[in-house]
Design an enzyme around this catalytic site. Structure first.
Site, PDB file in Angstrom:
ATOM      1  N   GLY A 221      77.285   4.982 -21.191  1.00 19.40           N
ATOM      2  CA  GLY A 221      76.995   5.877 -19.596  1.00 19.40           C
ATOM      3  C   GLY A 221      76.793   5.513 -18.756  1.00 19.40           C
ATOM      4  CG  LEU A 222      76.631   7.544 -14.494  1.00 22.82           C
ATOM      5  CD1 LEU A 222      76.343   8.555 -14.166  1.00 22.82           C
ATOM      6  CD2 LEU A 222      77.735   7.194 -14.212  1.00 22.82           C
TER       7      LEU A 222
ATOM      8  N   GLY B 211      70.264   3.560 -18.644  1.00 18.71           N
ATOM      9  CA  GLY B 211      69.288   2.946 -19.847  1.00 18.71           C
ATOM     10  C   GLY B 211      70.406   1.943 -21.278  1.00 18.71           C
TER      11      GLY B 211
ATOM     12  CB  SER C 151      70.920  -3.132 -21.215  1.00 16.81           C
ATOM     13  OG  SER C 151      72.238  -3.156 -20.717  1.00 16.81           O
TER      14      SER C 151
ATOM     15  CB  SER D  65      82.991   2.115 -22.158  1.00 16.91           C
ATOM     16  OG  SER D  65      81.525   2.059 -22.517  1.00 16.91           O
TER      17      SER D  65
END
Length: 192
Positions: A31-32, A36, A38, A105
Protein backbone atom coordinates in the site's frame (compact mmCIF):
# COMPACT_ATOMS: atom_id res chain seq x y z
CA UNK A 1 23.07 11.01 8.83
CA UNK A 2 19.76 9.44 9.76
CA UNK A 3 19.38 6.69 12.30
CA UNK A 4 18.69 3.23 10.99
CA UNK A 5 15.02 2.26 11.34
CA UNK A 6 14.66 0.03 14.36
CA UNK A 7 13.64 -3.57 14.08
CA UNK A 8 11.35 -5.28 16.57
CA UNK A 9 12.96 -7.76 18.92
CA UNK A 10 13.14 -11.18 17.31
CA UNK A 11 11.35 -14.19 18.63
CA UNK A 12 14.26 -16.57 19.14
CA UNK A 13 14.24 -19.90 17.35
CA UNK A 14 12.04 -22.47 19.03
CA UNK A 15 12.93 -26.16 19.08
CA UNK A 16 11.10 -28.00 16.28
CA UNK A 17 8.68 -29.73 18.66
CA UNK A 18 7.69 -26.45 20.36
CA UNK A 19 6.82 -24.46 17.24
CA UNK A 20 3.22 -23.39 16.96
CA UNK A 21 3.52 -23.06 13.19
CA UNK A 22 5.29 -25.99 11.53
CA UNK A 23 5.07 -24.59 8.01
CA UNK A 24 6.22 -21.06 7.37
CA UNK A 25 4.17 -18.44 5.61
CA UNK A 26 4.54 -14.91 4.32
CA UNK A 27 2.06 -12.10 4.88
CA UNK A 28 2.87 -9.33 2.39
CA UNK A 29 1.47 -5.89 3.32
CA UNK A 30 1.34 -3.53 0.32
CA UNK A 31 0.00 0.00 0.00
CA UNK A 32 0.95 3.65 -0.14
CA UNK A 33 3.36 5.23 2.31
CA UNK A 34 1.31 6.18 5.36
CA UNK A 35 -1.50 3.70 4.68
CA UNK A 36 -0.70 1.75 7.87
CA UNK A 37 1.35 -1.22 6.63
CA UNK A 38 4.03 -1.01 9.32
CA UNK A 39 1.51 -0.21 12.04
CA UNK A 40 -0.60 -3.28 11.23
CA UNK A 41 2.42 -5.53 10.66
CA UNK A 42 3.95 -4.50 14.00
CA UNK A 43 0.68 -5.07 15.86
CA UNK A 44 0.29 -8.49 14.23
CA UNK A 45 3.95 -9.28 15.02
CA UNK A 46 3.32 -8.55 18.70
CA UNK A 47 0.17 -10.70 18.77
CA UNK A 48 1.76 -13.68 17.01
CA UNK A 49 4.88 -13.43 19.21
CA UNK A 50 2.69 -13.47 22.32
CA UNK A 51 1.06 -16.65 21.00
CA UNK A 52 4.44 -18.36 20.66
CA UNK A 53 4.77 -18.27 16.88
CA UNK A 54 8.18 -17.96 15.30
CA UNK A 55 7.65 -14.62 13.55
CA UNK A 56 9.81 -11.97 11.89
CA UNK A 57 8.98 -8.54 10.51
CA UNK A 58 10.71 -7.26 7.38
CA UNK A 59 9.91 -3.56 7.21
CA UNK A 60 10.53 -1.84 3.89
CA UNK A 61 12.32 1.15 5.43
CA UNK A 62 14.64 -1.04 7.51
CA UNK A 63 15.39 -3.32 4.55
CA UNK A 64 16.15 -0.34 2.32
CA UNK A 65 18.52 1.06 4.95
CA UNK A 66 20.30 -2.23 5.69
CA UNK A 67 19.95 -4.63 2.75
CA UNK A 68 19.18 -2.40 -0.21
CA UNK A 69 21.27 0.65 0.64
CA UNK A 70 22.39 2.33 -2.54
CA UNK A 71 19.29 1.49 -4.54
CA UNK A 72 17.36 4.41 -5.95
CA UNK A 73 13.71 4.70 -6.85
CA UNK A 74 13.73 3.73 -10.51
CA UNK A 75 11.42 0.90 -11.55
CA UNK A 76 14.42 -1.45 -11.75
CA UNK A 77 15.71 -0.50 -8.29
CA UNK A 78 12.27 -0.80 -6.70
CA UNK A 79 11.82 -4.24 -8.26
CA UNK A 80 15.28 -5.30 -7.06
CA UNK A 81 14.38 -4.20 -3.53
CA UNK A 82 11.11 -6.17 -3.60
CA UNK A 83 12.90 -9.28 -4.90
CA UNK A 84 15.52 -9.02 -2.14
CA UNK A 85 12.80 -8.79 0.49
CA UNK A 86 11.06 -11.81 -1.04
CA UNK A 87 14.30 -13.80 -1.06
CA UNK A 88 14.87 -13.22 2.66
CA UNK A 89 11.19 -13.86 3.44
CA UNK A 90 11.34 -17.15 1.55
CA UNK A 91 14.42 -18.31 3.46
CA UNK A 92 12.75 -17.58 6.78
CA UNK A 93 9.43 -19.16 5.78
CA UNK A 94 11.25 -22.28 4.62
CA UNK A 95 12.33 -22.74 8.24
CA UNK A 96 8.86 -22.46 9.74
CA UNK A 97 8.79 -18.73 10.38
CA UNK A 98 5.76 -16.53 9.79
CA UNK A 99 7.22 -13.56 7.92
CA UNK A 100 5.43 -10.22 7.89
CA UNK A 101 6.59 -8.01 5.02
CA UNK A 102 5.67 -4.34 5.09
CA UNK A 103 6.74 -2.78 1.80
CA UNK A 104 5.06 -0.42 -0.66
CA UNK A 105 5.93 -2.81 -3.55
CA UNK A 106 4.19 -0.57 -6.10
CA UNK A 107 4.17 -2.75 -9.22
CA UNK A 108 1.50 -5.44 -9.57
CA UNK A 109 3.48 -7.74 -11.86
CA UNK A 110 6.50 -7.78 -9.54
CA UNK A 111 4.26 -8.48 -6.53
CA UNK A 112 2.58 -11.36 -8.39
CA UNK A 113 6.00 -12.76 -9.33
CA UNK A 114 7.40 -12.72 -5.80
CA UNK A 115 4.20 -13.88 -4.10
CA UNK A 116 4.02 -16.86 -6.46
CA UNK A 117 7.55 -17.83 -5.38
CA UNK A 118 6.76 -17.75 -1.64
CA UNK A 119 5.25 -20.53 0.49
CA UNK A 120 1.75 -19.92 1.86
CA UNK A 121 1.85 -16.26 0.84
CA UNK A 122 -0.99 -13.85 1.58
CA UNK A 123 -1.26 -10.45 -0.06
CA UNK A 124 -2.76 -7.79 2.20
CA UNK A 125 -3.72 -4.51 0.55
CA UNK A 126 -3.50 -1.77 3.18
CA UNK A 127 -5.57 0.97 1.64
CA UNK A 128 -6.13 4.62 2.51
CA UNK A 129 -6.99 7.51 0.17
CA UNK A 130 -4.29 9.98 -0.84
CA UNK A 131 -5.92 12.70 1.30
CA UNK A 132 -5.67 10.47 4.39
CA UNK A 133 -2.05 9.40 3.87
CA UNK A 134 -1.14 13.03 3.20
CA UNK A 135 -2.72 14.02 6.54
CA UNK A 136 -0.85 11.20 8.32
CA UNK A 137 2.50 12.22 6.81
CA UNK A 138 4.34 13.94 9.66
CA UNK A 139 7.45 14.52 7.50
CA UNK A 140 5.49 16.41 4.83
CA UNK A 141 6.79 14.20 2.02
CA UNK A 142 3.45 14.04 0.20
CA UNK A 143 3.13 17.83 0.20
CA UNK A 144 6.67 18.12 -1.18
CA UNK A 145 5.94 15.47 -3.82
CA UNK A 146 2.68 17.18 -4.80
CA UNK A 147 4.65 20.43 -5.15
CA UNK A 148 7.12 18.66 -7.47
CA UNK A 149 9.99 18.80 -4.99
CA UNK A 150 10.38 15.01 -4.68
CA UNK A 151 10.61 13.05 -7.93
CA UNK A 152 9.55 9.40 -8.24
CA UNK A 153 7.22 9.50 -5.22
CA UNK A 154 4.85 6.53 -5.24
CA UNK A 155 1.22 7.53 -5.49
CA UNK A 156 2.05 11.05 -6.70
CA UNK A 157 4.66 11.14 -9.48
CA UNK A 158 5.21 7.37 -9.71
CA UNK A 159 2.42 4.81 -9.98
CA UNK A 160 1.07 2.56 -7.29
CA UNK A 161 -0.72 -0.39 -8.88
CA UNK A 162 -3.30 -1.56 -6.37
CA UNK A 163 -3.85 -5.32 -6.13
CA UNK A 164 -6.89 -6.46 -8.10
CA UNK A 165 -7.56 -9.53 -5.96
CA UNK A 166 -5.72 -9.31 -2.63
CA UNK A 167 -6.26 -12.02 -0.04
CA UNK A 168 -7.31 -9.29 2.37
CA UNK A 169 -8.21 -5.63 1.73
CA UNK A 170 -7.95 -3.42 4.82
CA UNK A 171 -9.22 0.16 4.50
CA UNK A 172 -7.37 1.84 7.34
CA UNK A 173 -9.37 5.05 7.10
CA UNK A 174 -12.43 2.98 8.13
CA UNK A 175 -11.09 0.49 10.68
CA UNK A 176 -8.96 0.58 13.82
CA UNK A 177 -5.61 -1.16 14.14
CA UNK A 178 -7.26 -3.67 16.51
CA UNK A 179 -9.98 -4.45 13.95
CA UNK A 180 -7.34 -4.89 11.27
CA UNK A 181 -5.35 -7.31 13.45
CA UNK A 182 -8.51 -9.32 14.17
CA UNK A 183 -9.25 -9.58 10.45
CA UNK A 184 -5.66 -10.67 9.82
CA UNK A 185 -5.78 -13.29 12.58
CA UNK A 186 -9.07 -14.60 11.19
CA UNK A 187 -7.59 -14.91 7.72
CA UNK A 188 -4.44 -16.60 9.03
CA UNK A 189 -6.45 -19.15 11.02
CA UNK A 190 -8.65 -19.84 7.96
CA UNK A 191 -5.49 -20.73 6.02
CA UNK A 192 -4.21 -23.22 8.60
Amino acid sequence: MSASPSLPASQGPLPQGERVNKAGRVVWFTGLSGAGKSTLATALFEELSARGEAVELLDGDAVRENLSKGLGFSREDRDTNVRRIAFVAGLLAKHGVTVLVSAISPYADTRREVLASLPNALEVFVDAPLEVVTERDVKGLYLKALAGEIPHFTGVSDPYEAPENPDLHLRTDRISVEDGVQQLLGRLSDDR
